[in-house]
Design a protein around this motif. Structure first.
Motif, PDB file in Angstrom:
ATOM      1  N   GLU A  78     -35.515  34.968   3.848  1.00 12.54           N
ATOM      2  CA  GLU A  78     -35.605  33.579   4.979  1.00 12.54           C
ATOM      3  C   GLU A  78     -36.087  34.603   6.124  1.00 12.54           C
ATOM      4  N   CYS A  79     -35.872  36.069   6.096  1.00 11.53           N
ATOM      5  CA  CYS A  79     -35.595  36.561   7.356  1.00 11.53           C
ATOM      6  C   CYS A  79     -36.811  37.115   8.043  1.00 11.53           C
ATOM      7  N   ARG A 128     -30.462  29.348   6.336  1.00 12.55           N
ATOM      8  CA  ARG A 128     -29.463  30.437   6.627  1.00 12.55           C
ATOM      9  C   ARG A 128     -28.451  30.372   5.398  1.00 12.55           C
ATOM     10  N   SER A 129     -27.901  31.292   4.689  1.00  9.17           N
ATOM     11  CA  SER A 129     -27.468  30.691   3.624  1.00  9.17           C
ATOM     12  C   SER A 129     -24.991  31.451   4.535  1.00  9.17           C
ATOM     13  N   MET A 160     -29.008  39.427  12.055  1.00  6.26           N
ATOM     14  CA  MET A 160     -28.687  39.637  12.889  1.00  6.26           C
ATOM     15  C   MET A 160     -29.171  37.609  13.016  1.00  6.26           C
ATOM     16  N   ASP A 161     -28.451  37.215  13.457  1.00  2.00           N
ATOM     17  CA  ASP A 161     -28.854  35.463  14.111  1.00  2.00           C
ATOM     18  C   ASP A 161     -29.641  35.585  15.175  1.00  2.00           C
ATOM     19  N   GLU A 162     -30.529  34.810  15.161  1.00  4.37           N
ATOM     20  CA  GLU A 162     -30.980  34.941  16.717  1.00  4.37           C
ATOM     21  C   GLU A 162     -31.121  35.183  18.033  1.00  4.37           C
ATOM     22  N   SER A 163     -29.330  34.184  17.216  1.00  2.00           N
ATOM     23  CA  SER A 163     -28.427  34.146  19.244  1.00  2.00           C
ATOM     24  C   SER A 163     -28.569  35.885  19.228  1.00  2.00           C
ATOM     25  N   TYR A 168     -34.329  30.614  14.499  1.00  5.94           N
ATOM     26  CA  TYR A 168     -33.402  29.611  14.509  1.00  5.94           C
ATOM     27  C   TYR A 168     -34.462  28.529  13.617  1.00  5.94           C
ATOM     28  N   GLU A 169     -35.332  29.209  12.808  1.00  7.62           N
ATOM     29  CA  GLU A 169     -36.378  28.000  12.257  1.00  7.62           C
ATOM     30  C   GLU A 169     -35.762  27.740  11.513  1.00  7.62           C
TER      31      GLU A 169
END
Length: 279
Positions: free
Chosen positions: A260-261, A212-213, A168-171, A206-207
């Protein structure tokens, strides 16, 4: 033909289904008795479906497709049934759900919204009600959408559940849906999910920026025969892709994203931090 009732497919979706069934049958020069002999349904039942006196069902559609040779094809009865049943959903999504229920591994990436398989009923209803307020769907369609989501979740509760890997994206965890109480309960459910033996939950912070692919939600399914299916969607529609080259490319990008997560432990810590901030 004696007693051949004229059909009016424009009258309703059920009438359209019945007319399509008749076209498929007559294309093979079969009578209703001929089709009945190849299925577990009586000719009287087939007649009632063709004339819209009985509603079609998913089992009927699948069995008739097998007999008529239309299973998995563009003109299949199952596809038409899905369009009738889930007409308020994005194009391509009902087809994807058919694969989802048979998957042994489910990988997904989401932006802005908690993935459907992990949503609480209250969170899902808040999202659907938002679409009602914007006028994009009716309240009935909103309720059907939530009920359908609960059916999807229930279908994955089985003796040997699929492995479910979610990024999940941080959003997703910072965007409050339905107010603090609803969102707090939703975040608590994510923490519970992360503790299951068949789960992997990661947050893409976010960073990571351009690393983010994916910029759109993506779902990747592995079926029991190890074949794979991809599903991606825009705001307007979804698309199911079974092309191996495309799916492998998406799988590679998914693995790169996971690298990357945050780890699952760090992801849970972030979720807990956000949840406590809402109390």
């Amino acid at each position: 033909m004696v007693n051949r009732k004229e059909l009016h497919p424009e009258d309703s979706p059920r009438a359209g289904y019945g007319a399509h069934l008749r076209r498929l049958r007559e294309r093979r020069d079969w009578t209703q008795d001929d089709l009945a002999a190849r299925t577990s349904y009586s000719s009287q039942h087939i007649s009632a479906v063709e004339t819209a006196r009985k509603p079609p069902t998913l089992p009927f559609s699948r069995e008739a497709d097998q007999a008529l040779g239309t299973a998995g094809k563009a003109d299949s009865l199952e596809r038409l049934w899905n369009e009738m049943r889930y007409g308020s959903l994005r194009e391509g999504f009902p087809e994807y759900v058919g694969y989802e229920g048979r998957a042994v591994e489910i990988r997904s990436f989401h932006i802005g919204i908690i993935p459907g398989l992990l949503q609480t009923p209250e969170y899902a209803q808040a999202l659907a009600n938002g679409d009602v307020r914007r006028g994009s769907i009716t309240q009935q369609q909103a309720d059907e959408r939530v009920a359908f989501l609960m059916e999807r979740q229930a279908a994955l509760v089985r003796d040997r559940p699929p492995m479910l890997l979610v990024v999940m994206d941080e959003s997703c965890i910072r965007r409050p849906i339905g107010g603090f109480a609803v969102m707090g309960a939703q975040l608590e459910r994510l923490v519970e999910y992360a503790g299951l033996p068949n789960s992997v939950l990661q947050v893409a912070p976010y960073e990571i920026g351009e690393r983010r692919s994916f910029d759109l939600p993506v779902n990747l399914l592995t079926l029991a025969d190890r074949s794979m299916v991809a599903y991606a969607e825009t705001h307007a529609q979804g698309h199911v892709d079974r092309d191996r080259t495309t799916v492998v490319s998406l799988l590679t990008a998914y693995h790169q994203l996971q690298a990357e997560c945050l780890s699952q432990a760090d992801s849970v810590a972030m979720i807990e931090q956000v949840r406590k901030g809402m109390s």
